[in-house]
Design an enzyme around this catalytic site. Structure first.
Site, mmCIF file in Angstrom:
data_model
loop_
_atom_site.group_PDB
_atom_site.id
_atom_site.type_symbol
_atom_site.label_atom_id
_atom_site.label_comp_id
_atom_site.label_asym_id
_atom_site.label_seq_id
_atom_site.Cartn_x
_atom_site.Cartn_y
_atom_site.Cartn_z
ATOM 1 N N HIS A 1 -3.040 -4.501 3.048
ATOM 2 C CA HIS A 1 -3.994 -3.714 4.122
ATOM 3 C C HIS A 1 -3.418 -3.316 5.382
ATOM 4 O O HIS A 1 -3.923 -2.163 5.880
ATOM 5 C CB HIS A 1 -5.170 -4.343 4.099
ATOM 6 C CG HIS A 1 -6.272 -3.880 4.925
ATOM 7 N ND1 HIS A 1 -7.115 -2.776 4.901
ATOM 8 C CD2 HIS A 1 -6.854 -4.287 6.187
ATOM 9 C CE1 HIS A 1 -8.084 -2.499 5.408
ATOM 10 N NE2 HIS A 1 -8.024 -3.339 6.581
ATOM 11 N N HIS B 1 -0.546 -2.706 6.463
ATOM 12 C CA HIS B 1 0.469 -1.612 6.261
ATOM 13 C C HIS B 1 1.775 -1.920 7.033
ATOM 14 O O HIS B 1 2.766 -1.148 7.487
ATOM 15 C CB HIS B 1 -0.075 -0.349 6.586
ATOM 16 C CG HIS B 1 -1.171 0.303 5.770
ATOM 17 N ND1 HIS B 1 -1.347 1.984 5.726
ATOM 18 C CD2 HIS B 1 -1.747 -0.410 4.760
ATOM 19 C CE1 HIS B 1 -2.221 2.082 4.933
ATOM 20 N NE2 HIS B 1 -2.615 0.476 4.290
ATOM 21 N N ASP C 1 0.903 -1.183 -0.021
ATOM 22 C CA ASP C 1 0.138 -0.097 0.156
ATOM 23 C C ASP C 1 0.848 1.273 0.044
ATOM 24 O O ASP C 1 1.556 1.592 0.952
ATOM 25 C CB ASP C 1 -0.922 0.091 1.120
ATOM 26 C CG ASP C 1 -1.507 -1.400 1.405
ATOM 27 O OD1 ASP C 1 -1.238 -2.405 1.262
ATOM 28 O OD2 ASP C 1 -2.771 -1.166 1.672
ATOM 29 N N HIS D 1 -6.084 -8.983 0.145
ATOM 30 C CA HIS D 1 -6.366 -7.545 1.022
ATOM 31 C C HIS D 1 -7.116 -7.910 2.132
ATOM 32 O O HIS D 1 -8.322 -7.900 2.042
ATOM 33 C CB HIS D 1 -7.009 -6.607 0.017
ATOM 34 C CG HIS D 1 -6.664 -5.059 0.629
ATOM 35 N ND1 HIS D 1 -5.530 -4.424 0.457
ATOM 36 C CD2 HIS D 1 -7.633 -4.339 1.295
ATOM 37 C CE1 HIS D 1 -5.497 -3.131 0.790
ATOM 38 N NE2 HIS D 1 -6.720 -3.114 1.384
ATOM 39 N N HIS E 1 -10.365 0.730 -0.070
ATOM 40 C CA HIS E 1 -10.295 2.079 -0.269
ATOM 41 C C HIS E 1 -10.426 2.541 -1.721
ATOM 42 O O HIS E 1 -10.027 3.590 -2.230
ATOM 43 C CB HIS E 1 -9.048 2.822 0.354
ATOM 44 C CG HIS E 1 -9.217 3.002 1.798
ATOM 45 N ND1 HIS E 1 -9.833 3.753 2.561
ATOM 46 C CD2 HIS E 1 -8.411 2.314 2.859
ATOM 47 C CE1 HIS E 1 -9.850 3.604 3.732
ATOM 48 N NE2 HIS E 1 -8.799 2.560 3.952
#
Ligand SMILES: [Fe+2]
Ligand SMILES: [Fe+2]
Length: 270
Positions: A179, A181, A8, A154, A68
């Site tokens: 997802h 991070h 990401d 994800h 997102h």
């Protein structure tokens, strides 16, 4: 095939680091195909068309999204025009764009890329990702019409990610999580040749709370009371992800290395 997957991209710090580093990585590592998860590239919330173009110009061959996907409204139209962007297969029945596609890597070799959302601890109930991926991998056997295949899983839970890795073992070349991070130190080749890492980590500033300026998330954790908005942290980002080499004939992963370049994290790469 030499494949790089980047996790990401988080805000301006992430975009800047990818733009500065990816062209050199492509050249120095002789990459054949690059996938970048762009779901947080625009202010941490989705991906605008302009920022998608910048990631593609930096050297992404394919951009995946996530929960997102459509936070930036122009992506609703942009994804129909720009076929190199994928949203999750199981995002919603009526979502624009595609969740999987076959791309051409160097030398005309074909690679299937797909993204799915998990179901555990996510903000909406998404459809079963396992049945979607099962159908897709049956239609695109590894080492057949496609030399390689990559699944971006994800979701929040490492258990669900590992289950997807084993579900695809022997059928996909690579399963990599996104997802959360934060990179997990479990990059490995599963018993039937599928390269796997629970989470690729983000391309973002790690002096943060998962890429956001830490003051506001800390205030909410400590006091339970929001005061401001979340904004991406802006110090130097670590470009984080996964490097794999696959056998074109069988589609198996033959080498896997974690990637962490620049910024605060301990450095890693092939
Ligand atoms: Fe994300
Ligand atoms: Fe996400």
């Amino acid at each position: 095939m030499k494949i790089l997957f980047l996790g990401d991209v988080m805000g301006r710090a992430g975009r800047t680091a990818v733009a500065e580093r990816l062209p050199a990585l492509r050249r120095d590592w002789g990459l054949d195909f690059v996938v970048v998860n762009g779901e947080n590239a625009t202010s941490g919330m989705g991906l605008s068309g302009a920022h998608a173009k910048a990631l593609l110009e930096a050297g992404a061959d394919c951009i995946t999204l996530g929960d997102h996907a459509f936070d930036q409204r122009d992506m609703l139209q942009f994804i129909e025009r720009e076929k190199r962007i994928l949203r999750p297969l199981n995002f919603a029945k009526d979502a624009p764009g595609r969740g999987a596609a076959v791309f051409t890597a160097t030398g005309g070799r074909k690679i299937l890329v797909a993204q799915v959302l998990g179901q555990i601890f996510m903000k909406r109930p998404f459809a079963d990702p396992f049945s979607d991926i099962d159908a897709l991998l049956r239609a695109h056997p590894r080492g057949g019409m496609v030399a390689a295949s990559l699944v971006d899983m994800h979701c929040e839970a490492t258990s669900e990610k590992m289950a997807m890795g084993h579900f695809c073992d022997g059928r996909a070349s690579v399963v990599v999580g996104t997802h959360t991070h934060v990179p997990t130190a479990d990059a490995q080749i599963l018993p039937k040749g599928t390269g796997f890492q629970s989470d690729a980590g983000m391309c973002g500033d790690y002096n943060s709370v998962i890429g956001m300026e830490k003051a506001e998330p800390m205030r909410r954790f400590v006091t339970g009371m929001p005061k401001g908005r979340f904004t991406p942290a802006l110090e130097e980002a670590t470009v984080s992800g996964l490097y794999v080499e696959t056998d074109d004939r069988t589609g198996e992963t033959t080498r896997i290395e974690m990637v962490r370049q620049g910024g605060r994290l301990a450095q890693a790469g092939p």
